[in-house]
Scaffold this motif. Structure first.
Motif, PDB file in Angstrom:
ATOM      1  N   GLY A 219       0.816  -1.220   0.000  1.00  0.00           N
ATOM      2  CA  GLY A 219       0.000   0.000   0.000  1.00  0.00           C
ATOM      3  C   GLY A 219       0.843   1.259   0.000  1.00  0.00           C
ATOM      4  N   THR A 223       0.983   4.794  -2.272  1.00  0.00           N
ATOM      5  CA  THR A 223       1.074   6.127  -1.671  1.00  0.00           C
ATOM      6  C   THR A 223       2.275   6.871  -2.227  1.00  0.00           C
ATOM      7  OG1 THR A 223       0.059   5.333   0.385  1.00  0.00           O
ATOM      8  CG2 THR A 223       1.299   7.396   0.502  1.00  0.00           C
ATOM      9  N   TYR A 439      -7.328   5.972  -7.294  1.00  0.00           N
ATOM     10  CA  TYR A 439      -6.723   5.770  -5.973  1.00  0.00           C
ATOM     11  C   TYR A 439      -6.605   7.097  -5.219  1.00  0.00           C
ATOM     12  CZ  TYR A 439      -3.709   3.826  -2.339  1.00  0.00           C
ATOM     13  OH  TYR A 439      -3.193   3.429  -1.130  1.00  0.00           O
ATOM     14  N   ASP A 443      -7.464   7.917  -1.317  1.00  0.00           N
ATOM     15  CA  ASP A 443      -6.420   8.378  -0.400  1.00  0.00           C
ATOM     16  C   ASP A 443      -6.835   9.693   0.267  1.00  0.00           C
ATOM     17  OD1 ASP A 443      -3.495   8.070   0.490  1.00  0.00           O
ATOM     18  OD2 ASP A 443      -3.515  10.110  -0.332  1.00  0.00           O
TER      19      ASP A 443
END
Length: 479
Positions: A219, A223, A439, A443
């Motif tokens: 993950g 990021t 994504y 986030d």
């Protein structure tokens, strides 16, 4: 189209006799060495020097995977753009190609969004440069430094395209030499063979000795992708500048073919050196910045000030190219009837003066907002332009899918640069970009940025569709 924008390659009334002139009136004043350095320096933004520490702290050594993923995405996008630009060099680049392949609404929308992105960047970079300059000369307030930097580079761009090219040649040259020296000296220190180094040199041990290569899981790699993706924006500038060069097709081909090693050396190479000189969780990486921390570990004196000079150079380079890019996109939009016609006029030196001044004015206004309303107006401008880089790349993918068929039907001999594994790799790249955008909604740190950027993009696209429908209705009425 006005008479100032219909000159031929051999020159004409608005230029000196025999001076190369592009078909749209812009003067072909960029030399091959200018284009080469613009291509090399275009992928080295201030974000590489300033923002890499945060990515390393979040992701660990696996940030190399994040950089590799984004780097591959940029390589593929540049290959697609290179295919179109080599076949048809144009100051509007992907906006002009989207206009033809997807429709007038697409060229209008992505052109104005890209212009908006760069004029906001002007304010961000002017402020970043002002912070450094105020530290050296505190008698001059930060806001004054920001305006001075903007004014100087505006004058440079108003002079001639050769002035822009010359400034960028030296700005980019300093960045390239600095990173090459950093990688070379750093590798010597990594293996313990640098004379006088304070770093004992651990080889590749630091890549795995603190929680493993991927201490925070897969993950964190995603990021990391979100944290590094925006530092790559600018690689496409060479395709806009190529239209004002002596040999556009050669320049685009060369730039497209070299993008792999440029990203490999400057991004992956320099970050690899940082990660092998220091453990990824060393506090100095976030406190001082990754490059300063690495230089300090070797024992390089005045590392902080050396890096300030390099970052200032990167900032000035970004400002210089940002103003150039915004003005040429405004020029192209004006030429196609998607912006005021005045933007499409050039002076006797082949410079689109109104397009430059129009872009500068918005940049100056954004600088003012950065000091008077940093948490409201400027925050909105910054966040609403943040994801536009990804939208641009996605549009390039979709445009290339259509343009390949158009070129194959009309002028297959112009396909001197071709996208690899077409169309599968184009679709795969578009899917990856779409995934990254999706994504960002997931986030927490990027949700506001992508939401506001999407909102602004939707508004511009709606205007583009409305104008397109009006033009078509007017054409039917005239027929």
């Amino acid at each position: 189209m006005s008479s100032t924008t219909t000159l031929q390659k051999t020159g004409g009334p608005t230029g000196d006799p025999g001076t190369p002139q592009s078909s749209d009136g812009l003067k072909a004043g960029l030399k091959n060495r200018h284009l080469s350095m613009i291509a090399i320096g275009g992928v080295i933004g201030a974000g590489l020097f300033v923002g890499s520490g945060g990515g390393i702290a979040k992701t660990g050594p696996a940030i190399l995977i994040s950089y590799a993923l984004v780097g591959a995405m940029v390589v593929f996008v540049m290959r697609m753009l290179g295919e179109m630009a080599a076949a048809s060099p144009n100051s509007g680049s992907f906006s002009a190609y989207a206009d033809r392949a997807l429709g007038r609404w697409a060229g209008f929308s992505i052109g104005w969004l890209y212009w908006f992105f760069w004029v906001v960047v002007l304010a961000v970079e002017a402020t970043a440069g002002a912070v450094i300059l105020e530290g050296w000369v505190p008698a001059v307030p930060q806001w004054a430094w920001a305006l001075i930097v903007m004014a100087v580079l505006t004058i440079t761009n108003l002079g001639s395209v050769a002035s822009y090219g010359e400034f960028e040649f030296w700005f980019a040259g300093i960045k390239v030499v600095a990173i090459a020296a950093f990688v070379g000296i750093g590798l010597l220190a990594v293996f313990g063979v640098l004379p006088g180094s304070d770093n004992p040199g651990a080889g590749f041990a630091h890549l795995t000795d603190t929680g493993g290569f991927m201490p925070n899981g897969w993950g964190s790699v995603l990021t990391g992708v979100l944290m590094v993706v925006f530092s790559f924006m600018g690689s496409e500038i060479v395709t806009l500048a190529a239209g004002e060069s002596e040999d556009p097709r050669r320049a685009v081909t060369k730039a497209t073919n070299s993008v792999i090693w440029r990203i490999g050396v400057f991004y992956l190479g320099s970050i690899f050196v940082v990660l092998t000189l220091l453990p990824w969780n060393d506090k100095s990486i976030t406190e001082k910045g990754s490059y300063v921390a690495a230089l300090d570990s070797i024992g390089i004196p005045a590392a902080g000030q050396i890096m300030n000079v390099i970052v200032l150079t990167a900032v000035l380079s970004c400002l210089n190219s940002g103003l150039y890019t915004a003005s040429r996109m405004a020029f192209s939009l004006g030429e196609r009837g998607d912006a005021p016609k005045a933007f499409a006029k050039v002076n006797k030196r082949g410079v689109p003066t109104i397009a430059i001044l129009g872009s500068t004015v918005f940049g100056f206004v954004a600088v003012v907002f950065n000091y008077t309303n940093p948490d409201t107006v400027f925050s909105f401008l910054l966040n609403s332009s943040g994801a536009i880089a990804l939208f641009v790349w996605l549009v390039i993918c979709l445009t290339q899918l259509r343009m390949r068929k158009i070129l194959q039907a009309e002028a297959p001999e112009k396909l001197t640069v071709k996208m690899w594994l077409f169309p599968w790799l184009t679709w795969a790249t578009a899917a990856l970009i779409t995934f990254v955008i999706g994504y960002m909604f997931y986030d927490d740190a990027n949700r506001e940025v992508v939401s506001l950027s999407t909102l602004v993009a939707a508004a511009v696209v709606a205007v583009g569709f409305a104008l397109d429908r009006r033009r078509k209705a007017a054409a039917r009425a005239a027929a």
